[in-house]
Every structure is written in structure tokens, then in C-alpha cells.
Design a protein around this motif. Structure first.
Motif, short mmCIF file in Angstrom:
data_model
loop_
_atom_site.label_atom_id
_atom_site.label_comp_id
_atom_site.label_asym_id
_atom_site.label_seq_id
_atom_site.Cartn_x
_atom_site.Cartn_y
_atom_site.Cartn_z
N PRO A 199 -90.68 0.75 11.86
CA PRO A 199 -89.39 0.81 11.16
C PRO A 199 -89.57 0.72 9.65
N TYR A 210 -84.89 3.84 11.43
CA TYR A 210 -85.69 4.74 12.26
C TYR A 210 -85.15 6.15 12.02
N TYR A 335 -87.76 4.61 22.44
CA TYR A 335 -87.37 5.82 21.71
C TYR A 335 -86.00 6.29 22.19
N ILE A 338 -83.32 4.13 20.59
CA ILE A 338 -83.08 4.46 19.18
C ILE A 338 -82.21 5.71 19.06
N VAL A 371 -86.51 -3.38 19.31
CA VAL A 371 -86.34 -2.43 18.21
C VAL A 371 -85.56 -3.04 17.05
#
Length: 421
Positions: A199, A210, A335, A338, A371
């Protein structure tokens, strides 16, 4: 006859050894075992069966000769070309399995299950034949029993409260809970083996924590062709998967005519589909599961980023084998999370998403925390907007990604290793 006899060869058996000095192991296709791996063979003196065991730093290899049901004996032959003779060595056959040490499940002794059963039986007898006092005691015990799932939710709330308190204390100048960046902050190379992308902790806009271009590789955008979806009468049919999240986002994006956001939604749907089919082990099978609709080049990049190739000297690239191990499964989910945050204006309701992914809410919370998202119970306004009953507001979780961004304490202690599940 003479011609046939002159071309014949005879090999002499010089010796035969019944005790095993070699073993025949059957592993799954594509397995590569380091040459430094040491194996041990153990023999049961009563049954004459053998057990095979070997291990590396991360994996265990175990086999049992009892699983050989074809009743054939295996023999290893050592050929001496000078004497045209062979030495024969009887070799036990093992059907083997490979286990990751990190994710190995240790089972407790069976006596624990027996104990639970006895308590249940005793309570049933007490409720049927016991005195009023005994029945009241059983009722009180059940009322005071601890619900493990509720405890997990409480644990998450406690951690949130403690972290908020520490943050407030640090902002007011207190030394309590303060840490040195050099001792606890993740270094740049901490993310080389992490399931989350690195990040931008200095981002002043949440979109750049991101950046979307770092989540979807630059070359893949050319293969995400979605123009026809904007005018199709059944747009959802073009998507590799259609969980509720995709269905809810699609109408708004089409109304906006936002082509780039539609590409992001399509790629998100594709990662959903890869996760749904994570037990598939070849590209050919995966393309069949996806009805051969996504670009093959797009699938190649995703398999390169989120799977481990299983080496094989046979077959075309279309048939190549792969596996999604626990680390890459976490990476795929992070992923995907995000991308979902980008599509949801960085505020995501976790309960419906947990149903889409078939994950326990507590596991999904851990992934969002990995995250750097902040997890809070839904506010009254959020509950009304989402149509949540008032009785469920306290247990309904919302994940937010905000600036200034701070890596979560749990991720720091694990050295950027991602969420455990």
C-alpha cells in the motif's frame, strides 16, 4: 527358429533381497520433491506393513503400504551390463499424501468427544427423571453456556475499541501504545511474500492507497472488452460469475455509461469465478467452467499471479496444471476485496459479501483488516440505507478504507503475512 534364437537375450538374476532397501511411492502429478529431502521407512513387526515419512521445512510426506490393494509385489532391479545380470530388491509400494505443516490440522484425542456425549446423556436423563432442583441446575447451565461464535464477534469489537483508544491517546500526545516505525512498521520488502499488494501509506486520497492500475495489470485492460454489455438486454449474462454484489453494482454502472468502472466490475466478477472454481487444477478445465467466455490471455495472467504451476513435460500450455495453495487463496481474496472497496466507494457491508463468498463473517473481517480496512458496526443511518432490521444493527459490520492510512497492528505482528483462516 534359429533366427529367433540368435536374437534372444538372457539376463541372469544374481541375487534377491527380501528386506527393503528402496521404496516405490505414488505422488500426485507434477509434484517436485527437493533432492535434499530425507525419508524414513518404519515396519510393523506384527503385520509386516510399512509406513513412509519424509519432511522439508514446510511440507510433510506420508505413505502407508496398507493402501496397496492390487496385491502386487514391486521389485527394483539393478542391472550389471558386464555380467548381464541383475540384483533384485523387494520394494514396498506407498500411496502417499502431502501435507502443509503450516495448515496441518491437529486432532484432539477421542476422549474429548466421549466426554461431551456423556454430558449430553446425563443432562437428558436429568431433564427426564431429575428433581425440580436438578432440572433448574441444567437450565441455568445452558443459559450460562458460552457461545464461541459470539465470543469471536466480541473479540473483534474489543480489538477495535482498544485500537481506537490507542490511536486517540497517541494523537493527544500520550506515550501509551506508541511504537517505533523501525521496530514494528512493515518494511518495503515485507510485502514480497505477502498476500496483499504494497500500500501507499502516504496517500492523501483513498483511491491511491491501492491504485486500481496496480491491482489490474496494465496489459490486461486490453483484454477486458465490455463495450457490448452497455447495450445488451441481458448484460449479466456476459459476466463470468454473478454473485449478488455484481448484480447490485451493474445497473448503476450501465446507467452512468462508465466504461472503465464496467471493466473493473468484469475483472472483479472474474476473480469471484476463479475463487468459486479454486479446486479446478488445469487451465482447460477452468476455461470450460467459465464457458470459454473470458480472454485466454486474461486467464493466463491471473493464473500466473494467483496460482502455483505444477511442472509437467507433457501437454500444451492450454492444458497446463496448477494449484491454488492457501497463501494464493488469501492473495486472491485480498485483491478481490480491494476491487470491491473501489467499486463500493470504500465502504462495504460484510454480511452479504460473506454470503457471496461462502465465508464466515469473522474470517472476512480478518481479511479486510489485513488490507488495512477499519471494521465498525453499522450506524443507524447506514442500517436504514441498507434495509437492516434494528434488531440486527449491533452485529452488522461495515468495512471502511480511509486516509490517513495506517497498517493494522495485527498485520504488523504477523510481518505482513496476511490473514489466518
Amino acid at each position: 527358429m534359429s533366427s529367433s534364437s540368435s536374437s534372444s537375450s538372457y539376463i541372469k538374476v544374481s541375487s534377491y533381497t527380501d528386506e527393503p532397501v528402496a521404496a516405490v511411492g505414488s505422488f500426485f502429478n507434477g509434484l517436485s520433491i527437493p533432492s535434499s529431502t530425507e525419508f524414513d521407512i518404519y515396519k510393523n513387526k506384527k503385520t509386516n506393513n510399512y509406513i513412509l515419512h519424509g519432511e522439508t521445512d514446510h511440507l510433510e510426506y506420508n505413505g502407508d503400504s496398507v493402501t496397496n490393494q492390487d496385491l502386487n509385489d514391486y521389485v527394483v532391479a539393478m542391472y550389471d551390463p558386464n555380467t548381464k545380470s541383475v540384483e533384485l530388491f523387494k520394494a514396498p509400494y506407498f500411496q502417499t499424501k502431502v501435507t502443509s505443516k503450516q495448515y496441518k490440522v491437529y486432532k484432539g484425542p477421542s476422549v474429548r468427544s466421549t466426554g461431551v456425549k456423556n454430558v449430553t446423556q446425563r443432562n437428558a436423563l436429568g431433564e427426564a427423571f431429575g428433581t425440580k432442583k436438578a432440572k433448574q441446575a441444567i437450565t441455568n447451565l445452558e443459559k450460562n453456556r458460552i457461545d464461541a461464535d459470539k465470543l469471536q464477534d466480541m473479540e473483534m469489537d474489543i480489538i477495535d475499541s482498544v485500537q481506537e483508544s490507542i490511536t486517540a491517546s497517541n494523537n493527544s500526545g500520550s506515550n501509551m501504545g506508541s511504537t517505533s516505525k523501525n521496530s514494528t512498521g512493515p518494511q518495503a520488502d515485507d510485502f514480497s511474500n505477502s498476500p496483499i499488494p504494497k500500500p501507499n501509506v502516504d496517500a492523501t486520497n483513498v483511491e491511491y492507497i491501492y491504485p486500481i492500475k496496480s491491482i489490474i495489470p496494465a496489459k490486461d485492460w486490453n483484454y477486458i472488452r465490455v463495450q457490448s454489455i452497455l447495450t445488451d438486454s441481458d448484460p449479466i449474462s456476459h459476466f463470468p460469475s454473478s454473485p449478488e454484489f455484481i448484480k447490485q453494482q451493474l445497473p448503476t454502472i450501465i446507467d452512468q455509461g462508465n466504461l472503465e468502472k464496467l471493466q473493473i466490475l468484469y475483472y472483479t466478477s472474474l476473480l469471484f469465478a476463479i475463487y468459486e472454481n479454486r479446486r479446478v487444477s488445469s487451465k482447460d478445465q477452468l476455461m470450460t467452467k467459465l464457458n470459454n467466455t473470458p480472454s485466454e490471455a486474461l486467464i493466463d495472467t491471473i493464473l500466473q499471479n494467483f496460482t502455483i504451476a505444477r511442472t509437467s513435460k507433457f501437454g500444451k500450455s492450454k492444458d497446463r496444471s496448477f494449484t491454488i495453495d492457501p497463501h494464493n487463496e488469501d492473495k486472491l481474496l485480498c485483491y478481490l476485496i480491494i476491487l470491491i472497496l473501489h467499486l463500493s466507494n470504500f465502504s462495504v457491508a460484510l454480511n452479504p459479501l460473506a454470503r457471496d463468498l461462502k465465508l464466515k463473517p469473522t474470517k472476512l473481517v480478518a481479511l479486510f483488516r489485513a488490507v488495512g480496512a477499519i471494521i465498525k458496526s453499522a450506524t443507524v443511518g447506514e442500517a436504514e440505507a441498507l434495509g437492516i432490521p434494528k434488531s440486527s444493527v449491533g452485529t452488522y459490520k461495515i468495512a471502511h478504507l480511509k486516509v490517513p492510512f495506517k497498517m493494522p497492528e495485527l498485520t504488523r505482528r504477523r510481518g505482513g503475512g496476511g490473514a489466518r483462516r
